[in-house]
Design a protein around this motif. Structure first.
Motif, PDB file in Angstrom:
ATOM      1  N   SER A 164     -29.567   6.295 -25.487  1.00 54.72           N
ATOM      2  CA  SER A 164     -30.791   6.658 -25.662  1.00 54.72           C
ATOM      3  C   SER A 164     -31.359   5.917 -26.850  1.00 54.72           C
ATOM      4  N   GLU A 207     -29.255  12.817 -30.124  1.00 56.39           N
ATOM      5  CA  GLU A 207     -30.369  13.380 -29.087  1.00 56.39           C
ATOM      6  C   GLU A 207     -30.138  12.844 -27.792  1.00 56.39           C
ATOM      7  N   TYR A 231     -32.306  13.105 -25.026  1.00 56.33           N
ATOM      8  CA  TYR A 231     -33.388  13.023 -24.010  1.00 56.33           C
ATOM      9  C   TYR A 231     -33.432  13.382 -22.764  1.00 56.33           C
ATOM     10  N   VAL A 232     -32.274  14.075 -22.286  1.00 58.23           N
ATOM     11  CA  VAL A 232     -32.174  14.481 -20.885  1.00 58.23           C
ATOM     12  C   VAL A 232     -32.381  15.725 -20.559  1.00 58.23           C
ATOM     13  N   THR A 233     -33.485  16.128 -19.564  1.00 57.02           N
ATOM     14  CA  THR A 233     -33.744  17.419 -19.259  1.00 57.02           C
ATOM     15  C   THR A 233     -33.138  17.580 -17.684  1.00 57.02           C
ATOM     16  N   ALA A 234     -32.460  18.616 -17.616  1.00 53.50           N
ATOM     17  CA  ALA A 234     -31.894  18.940 -16.135  1.00 53.50           C
ATOM     18  C   ALA A 234     -32.995  20.135 -15.560  1.00 53.50           C
ATOM     19  N   GLN A 294     -34.110  23.640 -13.566  1.00 51.73           N
ATOM     20  CA  GLN A 294     -33.745  24.990 -13.395  1.00 51.73           C
ATOM     21  C   GLN A 294     -33.388  25.387 -11.995  1.00 51.73           C
ATOM     22  N   LEU A 312     -38.177  21.274 -11.800  1.00 51.17           N
ATOM     23  CA  LEU A 312     -38.682  20.830 -13.244  1.00 51.17           C
ATOM     24  C   LEU A 312     -40.184  20.466 -12.860  1.00 51.17           C
ATOM     25  N   TYR A 352     -43.173  18.347 -14.940  1.00 48.37           N
ATOM     26  CA  TYR A 352     -43.201  17.253 -15.916  1.00 48.37           C
ATOM     27  C   TYR A 352     -44.472  16.419 -15.732  1.00 48.37           C
ATOM     28  N   ILE A 357     -32.163  14.321 -12.902  1.00 48.53           N
ATOM     29  CA  ILE A 357     -32.268  14.608 -14.174  1.00 48.53           C
ATOM     30  C   ILE A 357     -33.548  13.733 -14.520  1.00 48.53           C
ATOM     31  N   TYR A 403     -35.053  11.824 -17.725  1.00 45.79           N
ATOM     32  CA  TYR A 403     -34.781  11.031 -19.019  1.00 45.79           C
ATOM     33  C   TYR A 403     -35.953  10.443 -19.443  1.00 45.79           C
ATOM     34  N   LYS A 404     -36.428  11.106 -20.635  1.00 46.66           N
ATOM     35  CA  LYS A 404     -37.871  10.721 -21.420  1.00 46.66           C
ATOM     36  C   LYS A 404     -39.050  10.851 -19.802  1.00 46.66           C
TER      37      LYS A 404
END
Length: 250
Positions: A23, A151, A153-156, A158, A181, A183, A230, A232-233
């Motif tokens: 990151s 950190e 910065y990875v969002t998985a 739902q 997700l 975004y 995933i 990432y940013k």
């Protein structure tokens, strides 16, 4: 309607076994394994989309893997033996694919904001210390209050029931389950379908105007796969057919 296109589209020579993102430099590292027991490593710059190195192979062609990545340096480990998951040793590789240091009496514990936290496997009880990622030299003992977790910065996505999306989908989700997700005005959804006796995995990206991107991730699979992407940013990262890497900027 604006259709999205992959920013990175790479076909690898084996199964993408693990991904690790640095990151600090926005660098993606891949661990790739083949059926003839060979492991290699690839590095890609997520800002430019260009590879740093591809198919890097260590002297141990199988019993090695990714630990972490920090400030443009990939940290690899060996295994004590083929029959144990216990890690042994640390090897540091830069983005040119060069080994910059290694130590086979060290083992990796975790990654902190200040760098890798290691320990000496020959000493008991285990004592953690911070090392300089560029040299492998000890900086000082681990200090929990300042060597906090970095950190990523990875969002998985739902896991949701499809009916909770309140949105029509191109295919009927198998088991009424989707990975979703939201975004930047996009909704990213992966799901499984069951058509003509075949289980498939799909990826869809939608905005307010409708569908702007879709891909078939896996076809003719025997069971439902785990989460398929995933974020990432602002980069959507996913694997297609186990060996294809796709990255889209959202």
């Amino acid at each position: 309607m604006t259709m999205l296109l992959p920013f990175i589209n790479e076909q690898l020579t084996g199964v993408i076994w693990r991904m690790e993102i640095d990151s600090l430099s926005d660098t993606l590292f891949l661990e790739i394994r083949t059926t003839d027991k060979q492991v290699s490593f690839t590095s890609l710059d997520l800002t430019s989309g260009q590879p740093n190195f591809t198919n890097y192979i260590t002297p141990d062609r199988w019993l090695t893997g990714i630990e972490a990545a920090y400030n443009d340096v990939l940290l690899l480990h060996n295994y004590q033996s083929e029959n144990t998951p216990v890690h042994k040793g640390v090897m540091a590789v830069n983005t040119k694919g060069e080994v910059i240091w290694s130590n086979y009496t060290y083992a990796f514990d975790h990654l902190s904001v200040n760098g890798p936290i290691l320990y000496n496997i020959q000493l008991q009880p285990k004592k953690l210390f911070l090392v300089d990622v560029e040299t492998g030299l000890t900086v000082r003992s681990f200090e929990q209050t300042i060597d906090t977790e970095i950190e990523n910065y990875v969002t998985a996505p739902q896991i949701l029931q499809a009916s909770h999306l309140n949105q029509s989908l191109p295919v009927e989700p198998y088991g009424n389950i989707v990975h979703s997700l939201d975004y930047n005005n996009f909704r990213i959804v992966s799901l499984h379908s069951f058509v003509s006796g075949q289980l498939q995995q799909h990826l869809y990206i939608m905005d307010r105007s409708g569908l702007v991107y879709e891909d078939l991730l896996n076809a003719d699979i025997q069971k439902m796969q785990p989460e398929s992407f995933i974020l990432y940013k602002n980069s959507l990262i996913y694997i297609k057919n186990k060996s294809g890497l796709r990255v889209l900027n959202l």
